[in-house]
Design an enzyme around this catalytic site. Sequence first.
Site, PDB file in Angstrom:
ATOM      1  N   GLU A 224       0.792  -1.265   0.080  1.00  0.00           N
ATOM      2  CA  GLU A 224       0.004  -0.085   0.001  1.00  0.00           C
ATOM      3  C   GLU A 224       0.907   1.347  -0.127  1.00  0.00           C
ATOM      4  O   GLU A 224       1.907   1.403   0.860  1.00  0.00           O
ATOM      5  CB  GLU A 224      -0.839  -0.079   1.208  1.00  0.00           C
ATOM      6  CG  GLU A 224      -1.902   1.295   1.293  1.00  0.00           C
ATOM      7  CD  GLU A 224      -2.600   0.994   2.341  1.00  0.00           C
ATOM      8  OE1 GLU A 224      -3.498   2.089   2.872  1.00  0.00           O
ATOM      9  OE2 GLU A 224      -2.875   0.140   3.192  1.00  0.00           O
TER      10      GLU A 224
ATOM     11  N   ASP B  99      -4.992   9.668   9.242  1.00  0.00           N
ATOM     12  CA  ASP B  99      -3.631   9.220   9.495  1.00  0.00           C
ATOM     13  C   ASP B  99      -3.127   9.794  10.761  1.00  0.00           C
ATOM     14  O   ASP B  99      -3.628  10.767  11.500  1.00  0.00           O
ATOM     15  CB  ASP B  99      -2.468   9.947   8.722  1.00  0.00           C
ATOM     16  CG  ASP B  99      -2.855   9.205   7.291  1.00  0.00           C
ATOM     17  OD1 ASP B  99      -3.347   8.282   6.877  1.00  0.00           O
ATOM     18  OD2 ASP B  99      -2.420   9.853   6.280  1.00  0.00           O
TER      19      ASP B  99
END
Length: 255
Positions: free
Chosen positions: A49, A60
């Site tokens: 990824e 995030d």
Amino acid sequence: MKPLTKQLKEKQEANETIFVPYIMAGAQGLEQLADEIHLLTEAGASAIELGIPFSDPVADGPVIQAAGLRALENKVTLRKIIKQLKQVKTPTPLVIMTYFNPIFSYGLEAFVQDLAETNVLGLIIPDLPYEHQERLAPFLKDSDISLIPLVALTTPKERIPELVEAGDGFIYAVAVNGVTGIGRNYEETVDEHLAYIQQVSNKPVLAGFGVSSREHVDRFRKSCAGVIVGSKIVQLLSEGKHSEVKAFIEAAVRN
């Protein structure tokens, strides 16, 4: 069946642990991207990824945010990443994790067309709701690229079958409420949640967010097909600990 789905289902049916490491493209400089992909491939990654740096990464945690900021300081853009990926030769399928805005700015059709010249076989777009996927889906219809759905702990149980049926590649099961990051505590109910998603899905289900140890991998393998590991990998790469990255992946995929 699209290529990413086929490759990962074959691993699942062989009872192999599916391990998808996440890296932030360009965090160590875009010229290092090919070497990082080769390192993860040699270690046994099932797919890789690739995070795209973005100014407002709502999913995030601090480690990945910091890596994204380093990439932005290095003037890394989605267009530059795709140009670099066209030069990377790897047998490992690549999955791009990005927010919708960089794709929209690139141009949806041009983005998908350019990905056809790379080994990118999957897309994860955290801020593109299921109900709005028709904005991108027409361009993906005749491509080899899978649009991978995310299923959260807070996703209503009756909605999960609809999400997994519409998704492709694999099902990204978010194992915590919140953002990514090392050192997360998992609720006892997460294993039941993962097992239910895998039960209603004919695609591999992978647990992500906070997975950072062999113990986490062993735990989640009892409920689903494998794991996605981000912050742990990003942190080790930022510290130049390539041998530790390789050892961690090799141990995790060893049955």
